[in-house]
Design a protein around this motif. Sequence first.
Motif, PDB file in Angstrom:
ATOM      1  N   VAL A 142      13.651   0.917  64.023  1.00  0.00           N
ATOM      2  CA  VAL A 142      14.226   1.069  62.377  1.00  0.00           C
ATOM      3  C   VAL A 142      14.387   0.258  60.932  1.00  0.00           C
ATOM      4  O   VAL A 142      14.330  -0.964  62.190  1.00  0.00           O
ATOM      5  N   ASN A 143      14.678  -0.048  60.481  1.00  0.00           N
ATOM      6  CA  ASN A 143      15.159  -1.164  59.587  1.00  0.00           C
ATOM      7  C   ASN A 143      16.944  -0.715  59.480  1.00  0.00           C
ATOM      8  O   ASN A 143      17.874  -0.227  59.236  1.00  0.00           O
ATOM      9  N   ILE A 144      17.587  -2.173  59.547  1.00  0.00           N
ATOM     10  CA  ILE A 144      19.380  -1.985  60.066  1.00  0.00           C
ATOM     11  C   ILE A 144      19.251  -3.331  58.167  1.00  0.00           C
ATOM     12  O   ILE A 144      19.071  -4.408  58.501  1.00  0.00           O
TER      13      ILE A 144
ATOM     14  N   GLU B 232      23.620   0.202  57.483  1.00  0.00           N
ATOM     15  CA  GLU B 232      22.776   0.947  56.546  1.00  0.00           C
ATOM     16  C   GLU B 232      21.869   1.701  58.163  1.00  0.00           C
ATOM     17  O   GLU B 232      20.939   0.437  58.094  1.00  0.00           O
ATOM     18  N   VAL B 233      21.066   2.626  58.569  1.00  0.00           N
ATOM     19  CA  VAL B 233      19.561   2.562  59.215  1.00  0.00           C
ATOM     20  C   VAL B 233      18.709   3.457  58.808  1.00  0.00           C
ATOM     21  O   VAL B 233      18.938   4.395  58.402  1.00  0.00           O
TER      22      VAL B 233
ATOM     23  N   ALA C 171      21.064   6.783  57.589  1.00  0.00           N
ATOM     24  CA  ALA C 171      21.861   7.272  57.733  1.00  0.00           C
ATOM     25  C   ALA C 171      22.751   6.117  58.008  1.00  0.00           C
ATOM     26  O   ALA C 171      22.446   5.024  58.170  1.00  0.00           O
ATOM     27  N   SER C 172      24.141   5.836  57.702  1.00  0.00           N
ATOM     28  CA  SER C 172      24.866   4.866  58.700  1.00  0.00           C
ATOM     29  C   SER C 172      25.632   4.752  59.945  1.00  0.00           C
ATOM     30  O   SER C 172      25.520   5.781  60.106  1.00  0.00           O
TER      31      SER C 172
ATOM     32  N   LEU D 168      22.029  11.451  63.662  1.00  0.00           N
ATOM     33  CA  LEU D 168      21.056  12.684  62.638  1.00  0.00           C
ATOM     34  C   LEU D 168      19.893  13.313  64.319  1.00  0.00           C
ATOM     35  O   LEU D 168      20.288  12.969  65.643  1.00  0.00           O
ATOM     36  N   PRO D 169      19.699  14.315  63.902  1.00  0.00           N
ATOM     37  CA  PRO D 169      18.866  15.303  64.426  1.00  0.00           C
ATOM     38  C   PRO D 169      16.952  14.791  64.988  1.00  0.00           C
ATOM     39  O   PRO D 169      16.026  14.029  63.914  1.00  0.00           O
TER      40      PRO D 169
END
Length: 383
Positions: free
Chosen positions: A69-71, A135-136, A144-145, A164-165
């Motif tokens: 993921v990007n952060i 933030e991701v 999502a936070s 998140l699902p």
Amino acid sequence: MKKLWLIFAQTATVGLAIWFLVTLLKPAWLQQPATGAPVVTVKESRAVASAPAELSYSSAAKKAKPSVVNIFTSQQARQARNPLFNDPLFRRFFGDRGLGDEAQRPSSLGSGVLVSAEGYIVTNNHVVEAADEIEVALSDGRTASAKLIGSDPDTDIAVIKIDLPDLPAISFADADKVEIGDVVLAIGNPFGVGQTVTMGIVSALGRSELGINTFENFIQTDAAINPGNSGGALIDVRGDLLGINTAIYSKTGGSLGIGFAIPATTVKQIIEALIKDGSVTRGWLGVEVQDVTAELASSFRLPDTRGALIAGVVRNGPAANAGVRPGDVLLSIDGKVVVNSARMLDIISALKPAQMVSMTFVREGQQIEAKVEVGKRPTFNRK
């Protein structure tokens, strides 16, 4: 005789003309395979020229990319106040309007790796430290936070969590089986250009004493790692996590082919501790040490350079209470041989606080044994 020579010349000329025409129009007629030699067709040549399927690492990249993921982080900051705002006459007419206290939110970015379907993400501590908001962004476009679960500055590892699902968690490789020369892929978000995969090999193992972290046992790789890759994944050719990319050696800020990753075995241990307790508990003796050089070994009348020289002792710390003094050379702790200062740090950190252990050290040529009660290592902030 002249007539025979004329016939020979004409025959040769016709023969050469026929050979030229065949060479030009039907060259295949002149290619006769040797007896028993296989005939190589065009189709077979193309098969030989094409790259073998195992040289493509697309399956490994496809497997691991959804887990990286990007952060993006932001930190509250205040603008510098204009000196004019301090003028009482100015404030008399304009009040407190425009005093320059608007908040700026400078953002930084890095990478992270989803390690569980529950939303736990591992990244570098320096990516998220001092952040007010995290933030991701996932590779499928969702955002999502995230909240900080815990961090360990000594290894530069942090764990954050999103809700998140259907989150794709990465699988861990056995980093103890990795060997120098193994092909690896680095996945991250360099310079914010977007998710990027680079390839290289394992250049070295067990890199330490680099001054990057307190506890160092890095995998070195020449896969391109650039700013923004921090916290991203280093994977093997099966798409399993070998380590977390954490630092590069560079004089320009870009990749020079010397990057470092925290091994997956260390990452897993830290993650479990952070999720459970929010911090990592390590043993501590309260000493400052340095390696034993050949010159020091000679002056201390030691047979070799094994051990760790006690350069300083914390007052009222565990080692001080056990009678350890500066100048002592520590040889073993809890039955484990101290090869150098880095090994000593690893041995002590693995001990449980309040545990009683034996240690052996040399003082003025005499070997001494003592008991020490292990303390809890304080938390030191990385600078």
